[in-house]
Every structure is written in structure tokens, then in C-alpha cells.
Design a protein around this motif. Structure first.
Motif, PDB file in Angstrom:
ATOM      1  N   PRO A 265      63.363  76.241  -9.390  1.00  0.00           N
ATOM      2  CA  PRO A 265      62.831  76.607 -10.707  1.00  0.00           C
ATOM      3  C   PRO A 265      61.792  75.599 -11.182  1.00  0.00           C
ATOM      4  O   PRO A 265      61.910  74.401 -10.936  1.00  0.00           O
ATOM      5  CB  PRO A 265      64.060  76.579 -11.618  1.00  0.00           C
ATOM      6  CG  PRO A 265      65.218  76.678 -10.702  1.00  0.00           C
ATOM      7  CD  PRO A 265      64.792  76.091  -9.400  1.00  0.00           C
ATOM      8  N   ILE A 266      60.772  76.095 -11.829  1.00  0.00           N
ATOM      9  CA  ILE A 266      59.710  75.235 -12.338  1.00  0.00           C
ATOM     10  C   ILE A 266      60.138  74.686 -13.688  1.00  0.00           C
ATOM     11  O   ILE A 266      60.495  75.445 -14.585  1.00  0.00           O
ATOM     12  CB  ILE A 266      58.392  76.015 -12.462  1.00  0.00           C
ATOM     13  CG1 ILE A 266      57.980  76.537 -11.088  1.00  0.00           C
ATOM     14  CG2 ILE A 266      57.316  75.155 -13.086  1.00  0.00           C
ATOM     15  CD1 ILE A 266      56.840  77.525 -11.131  1.00  0.00           C
ATOM     16  N   VAL A 267      60.142  73.374 -13.793  1.00  0.00           N
ATOM     17  CA  VAL A 267      60.569  72.734 -15.025  1.00  0.00           C
ATOM     18  C   VAL A 267      59.424  71.889 -15.546  1.00  0.00           C
ATOM     19  O   VAL A 267      58.862  71.073 -14.824  1.00  0.00           O
ATOM     20  CB  VAL A 267      61.809  71.841 -14.784  1.00  0.00           C
ATOM     21  CG1 VAL A 267      62.217  71.146 -16.061  1.00  0.00           C
ATOM     22  CG2 VAL A 267      62.947  72.657 -14.229  1.00  0.00           C
ATOM     23  N   ASN A 268      59.084  72.098 -16.788  1.00  0.00           N
ATOM     24  CA  ASN A 268      58.044  71.310 -17.416  1.00  0.00           C
ATOM     25  C   ASN A 268      58.717  70.414 -18.445  1.00  0.00           C
ATOM     26  O   ASN A 268      59.222  70.880 -19.458  1.00  0.00           O
ATOM     27  CB  ASN A 268      57.017  72.227 -18.095  1.00  0.00           C
ATOM     28  CG  ASN A 268      55.821  71.460 -18.597  1.00  0.00           C
ATOM     29  OD1 ASN A 268      55.721  70.243 -18.405  1.00  0.00           O
ATOM     30  ND2 ASN A 268      54.913  72.156 -19.250  1.00  0.00           N
TER      31      ASN A 268
ATOM     32  N   SER B  78      68.823  86.688 -11.188  1.00  0.00           N
ATOM     33  CA  SER B  78      70.014  86.082 -11.790  1.00  0.00           C
ATOM     34  C   SER B  78      71.228  86.958 -11.524  1.00  0.00           C
ATOM     35  O   SER B  78      71.507  87.876 -12.291  1.00  0.00           O
ATOM     36  CB  SER B  78      69.826  85.919 -13.295  1.00  0.00           C
ATOM     37  OG  SER B  78      68.775  85.046 -13.573  1.00  0.00           O
ATOM     38  N   PRO B  79      71.960  86.697 -10.449  1.00  0.00           N
ATOM     39  CA  PRO B  79      73.163  87.496 -10.190  1.00  0.00           C
ATOM     40  C   PRO B  79      74.406  86.865 -10.830  1.00  0.00           C
ATOM     41  O   PRO B  79      74.448  85.659 -11.075  1.00  0.00           O
ATOM     42  CB  PRO B  79      73.272  87.463  -8.668  1.00  0.00           C
ATOM     43  CG  PRO B  79      72.667  86.154  -8.287  1.00  0.00           C
ATOM     44  CD  PRO B  79      71.597  85.866  -9.313  1.00  0.00           C
ATOM     45  N   LEU B  80      75.401  87.687 -11.086  1.00  0.00           N
ATOM     46  CA  LEU B  80      76.706  87.178 -11.478  1.00  0.00           C
ATOM     47  C   LEU B  80      77.300  86.434 -10.280  1.00  0.00           C
ATOM     48  O   LEU B  80      76.956  86.741  -9.129  1.00  0.00           O
ATOM     49  CB  LEU B  80      77.631  88.333 -11.876  1.00  0.00           C
ATOM     50  CG  LEU B  80      77.378  88.989 -13.220  1.00  0.00           C
ATOM     51  CD1 LEU B  80      78.275  90.211 -13.383  1.00  0.00           C
ATOM     52  CD2 LEU B  80      77.611  88.017 -14.358  1.00  0.00           C
ATOM     53  N   PRO B  81      78.193  85.498 -10.498  1.00  0.00           N
ATOM     54  CA  PRO B  81      78.760  84.733  -9.368  1.00  0.00           C
ATOM     55  C   PRO B  81      79.529  85.577  -8.357  1.00  0.00           C
ATOM     56  O   PRO B  81      79.619  85.198  -7.193  1.00  0.00           O
ATOM     57  CB  PRO B  81      79.700  83.730 -10.049  1.00  0.00           C
ATOM     58  CG  PRO B  81      79.222  83.623 -11.443  1.00  0.00           C
ATOM     59  CD  PRO B  81      78.608  84.940 -11.784  1.00  0.00           C
ATOM     60  N   ASN B  82      80.062  86.725  -8.759  1.00  0.00           N
ATOM     61  CA  ASN B  82      80.858  87.529  -7.830  1.00  0.00           C
ATOM     62  C   ASN B  82      80.047  88.580  -7.066  1.00  0.00           C
ATOM     63  O   ASN B  82      80.612  89.382  -6.342  1.00  0.00           O
ATOM     64  CB  ASN B  82      82.010  88.208  -8.579  1.00  0.00           C
ATOM     65  CG  ASN B  82      81.529  89.129  -9.669  1.00  0.00           C
ATOM     66  OD1 ASN B  82      80.362  89.108 -10.045  1.00  0.00           O
ATOM     67  ND2 ASN B  82      82.424  89.948 -10.182  1.00  0.00           N
ATOM     68  N   ILE B  83      78.732  88.576  -7.194  1.00  0.00           N
ATOM     69  CA  ILE B  83      77.874  89.519  -6.460  1.00  0.00           C
ATOM     70  C   ILE B  83      77.805  89.085  -4.994  1.00  0.00           C
ATOM     71  O   ILE B  83      77.621  87.900  -4.688  1.00  0.00           O
ATOM     72  CB  ILE B  83      76.458  89.581  -7.074  1.00  0.00           C
ATOM     73  CG1 ILE B  83      76.519  90.032  -8.540  1.00  0.00           C
ATOM     74  CG2 ILE B  83      75.554  90.497  -6.277  1.00  0.00           C
ATOM     75  CD1 ILE B  83      77.069  91.411  -8.759  1.00  0.00           C
ATOM     76  N   GLN B  84      77.936  90.053  -4.099  1.00  0.00           N
ATOM     77  CA  GLN B  84      77.949  89.769  -2.667  1.00  0.00           C
ATOM     78  C   GLN B  84      76.585  89.252  -2.176  1.00  0.00           C
ATOM     79  O   GLN B  84      75.537  89.672  -2.656  1.00  0.00           O
ATOM     80  CB  GLN B  84      78.302  91.039  -1.875  1.00  0.00           C
ATOM     81  CG  GLN B  84      79.704  91.533  -2.125  1.00  0.00           C
ATOM     82  CD  GLN B  84      80.752  90.604  -1.562  1.00  0.00           C
ATOM     83  OE1 GLN B  84      80.601  90.062  -0.472  1.00  0.00           O
ATOM     84  NE2 GLN B  84      81.815  90.401  -2.320  1.00  0.00           N
TER      85      GLN B  84
ATOM     86  N   ILE C 233      60.248  83.714  -5.360  1.00  0.00           N
ATOM     87  CA  ILE C 233      61.525  84.227  -5.860  1.00  0.00           C
ATOM     88  C   ILE C 233      62.418  83.039  -6.150  1.00  0.00           C
ATOM     89  O   ILE C 233      62.627  82.178  -5.292  1.00  0.00           O
ATOM     90  CB  ILE C 233      62.170  85.180  -4.861  1.00  0.00           C
ATOM     91  CG1 ILE C 233      61.301  86.427  -4.739  1.00  0.00           C
ATOM     92  CG2 ILE C 233      63.576  85.526  -5.284  1.00  0.00           C
ATOM     93  CD1 ILE C 233      61.835  87.469  -3.827  1.00  0.00           C
ATOM     94  N   VAL C 234      62.934  82.998  -7.359  1.00  0.00           N
ATOM     95  CA  VAL C 234      63.807  81.915  -7.782  1.00  0.00           C
ATOM     96  C   VAL C 234      65.184  82.509  -8.056  1.00  0.00           C
ATOM     97  O   VAL C 234      65.296  83.544  -8.710  1.00  0.00           O
ATOM     98  CB  VAL C 234      63.254  81.225  -9.047  1.00  0.00           C
ATOM     99  CG1 VAL C 234      64.184  80.134  -9.524  1.00  0.00           C
ATOM    100  CG2 VAL C 234      61.862  80.668  -8.785  1.00  0.00           C
ATOM    101  N   LEU C 235      66.217  81.852  -7.548  1.00  0.00           N
ATOM    102  CA  LEU C 235      67.584  82.285  -7.820  1.00  0.00           C
ATOM    103  C   LEU C 235      68.204  81.365  -8.859  1.00  0.00           C
ATOM    104  O   LEU C 235      68.076  80.149  -8.762  1.00  0.00           O
ATOM    105  CB  LEU C 235      68.431  82.237  -6.545  1.00  0.00           C
ATOM    106  CG  LEU C 235      68.121  83.267  -5.477  1.00  0.00           C
ATOM    107  CD1 LEU C 235      68.944  83.004  -4.246  1.00  0.00           C
ATOM    108  CD2 LEU C 235      68.366  84.658  -5.979  1.00  0.00           C
ATOM    109  N   GLU C 236      68.840  81.969  -9.840  1.00  0.00           N
ATOM    110  CA  GLU C 236      69.579  81.188 -10.832  1.00  0.00           C
ATOM    111  C   GLU C 236      70.818  81.982 -11.206  1.00  0.00           C
ATOM    112  O   GLU C 236      70.792  83.214 -11.215  1.00  0.00           O
ATOM    113  CB  GLU C 236      68.732  80.867 -12.047  1.00  0.00           C
ATOM    114  CG  GLU C 236      68.495  81.997 -12.996  1.00  0.00           C
ATOM    115  CD  GLU C 236      67.751  81.595 -14.262  1.00  0.00           C
ATOM    116  OE1 GLU C 236      67.140  80.517 -14.296  1.00  0.00           O
ATOM    117  OE2 GLU C 236      67.797  82.379 -15.216  1.00  0.00           O
TER     118      GLU C 236
END
Length: 171
Positions: free
Chosen positions: A47-50, A119-125, A163-166
Motif C-alpha cells: 500500500p502507498i503511504v504518504n 479487501s477480502p474478509l479473513p475467511n475468504i478462500q 493490485i493491493v491486498l488489504e
């Protein structure tokens, strides 16, 4: 008189065969009881953080496109206030095709924004996340997408390259 008989104790050699047998049997059971797992890696951008706040006003609000992945639906949101622009229900069989069409449409509307946050939920496969990344990135073979950017016209090789995953916090 009596003669002292000198008796020498012979040192017996240590028999290592039973110990070696036990070690080999232990190694055999260790190898068969080990669990070999496959590790997968998804290559994404950080993720890009400024950290330095900018006081100058933005020319336009950033797209900040985000795909929220829930158990039964997908939400496509944009902007810093996360306005929902589209919802795709997984119960519909063609939700991935609709997501691809909408992604292409958004990419043509915003040619300079090349990033999407998933942004997936933690239980997404894991497999589902990979399929969504493919859906968002890969342009259909029979389609050529040209966009007009500030630097000129160009043909896209991917819909969204960055593509950024969070993780998704809200439930």
C-alpha cells in the motif's frame, strides 16, 4: 609360593549395529509422518503511504477504487469516503463477467488510475482471491483497450496493473 597371575581385561568392542538400525527406522518414520504443504504467493504491491500531509489542494479527488469481498457479494467502491458504485452478488452465475465489464468501463473513464485495492474478509478462500485478481487484471483476448492519458494514447496490457491486498475490517 603362589605366583600372581596377571590377568588382562580385554576391552570389548561396542556393537553399533542395533543403534544404527534404530536410527534408520526413526528416519523412515519421520519422513513418512512429515506433512508436505504447498506454499502459494500472490505478488501484489505494498500500500502507498504518504506520511507528509500535503497542504496543496488536489486537482481532482483520487479514484481510490476498492473491491470489498464478502461471503455472498462483492462491492466496488470509490473515493476516500468509499461510495458504493456497484454490487455483484455471488448467487448470480455471471458475477465475474459483470465485474470484468465494469472494471473495463471504470478503467476507460479513469485512464490515469492504474490501481485497485482488494479487501477480502479473513475467511475468504485463497483460490477465490486469485480468481478475482485474474478477473480484474486480464483483458479478454479479442478485446483491445486504448486509453487517452496525460502522456498520450496507449493500449492496455492489463486492466489494473497495481493490485493491493488489504484485510477488510467491517463486517
Amino acid at each position: 609360593m603362589f605366583k600372581k597371575i596377571r590377568r588382562e581385561d580385554k576391552l570389548e568392542k561396542l556393537n553399533l549395529v542395533p543403534i544404527m538400525d534404530a536410527v534408520f527406522i526413526f528416519i523412515f518414520f519421520l519422513l513418512f509422518s512429515a506433512q508436505f504443504i504447498k506454499l502459494f504467493e500472490i505478488e501484489t504491491e505494498a500500500p502507498i503511504v504518504n506520511e507528509v500531509p500535503s497542504n496543496k489542494p488536489l486537482e481532482k479527488e483520487p479514484l481510490n477504487l476498492k473491491l470489498k469481498v464478502y461471503e455472498r457479494k462483492l462491492e466496488l467502491v470509490k473515493g476516500l469516503d468509499e461510495v458504493v458504485i456497484d454490487t455483484f452478488f455471488k448467487s448470480e452465475g455471471s458475477y465475474k463477467e459483470k465485474l470484468k465489464e465494469r472494471s473495463l468501463q471504470i478503467r476507460q473513464e479513469f485512464p490515469d488510475d492504474d490501481q485497485i485495492i482488494i479487501s477480502p474478509l479473513p475467511n475468504i478462500q485463497y483460490e477465490e482471491i486469485v480468481k478475482l485478481i485474474d478477473t480484474i487484471q486480464v483483458i479478454p483476448k479479442d478485446t483491445m483497450i486504448k486509453v487517452e492519458t496525460k502522456k498520450g494514447s496507449r493500449t492496455l496490457s492489463k486492466i489494473f496493473k497495481q493490485i493491493v491486498l488489504e484485510p477488510l475490517d467491517d463486517v
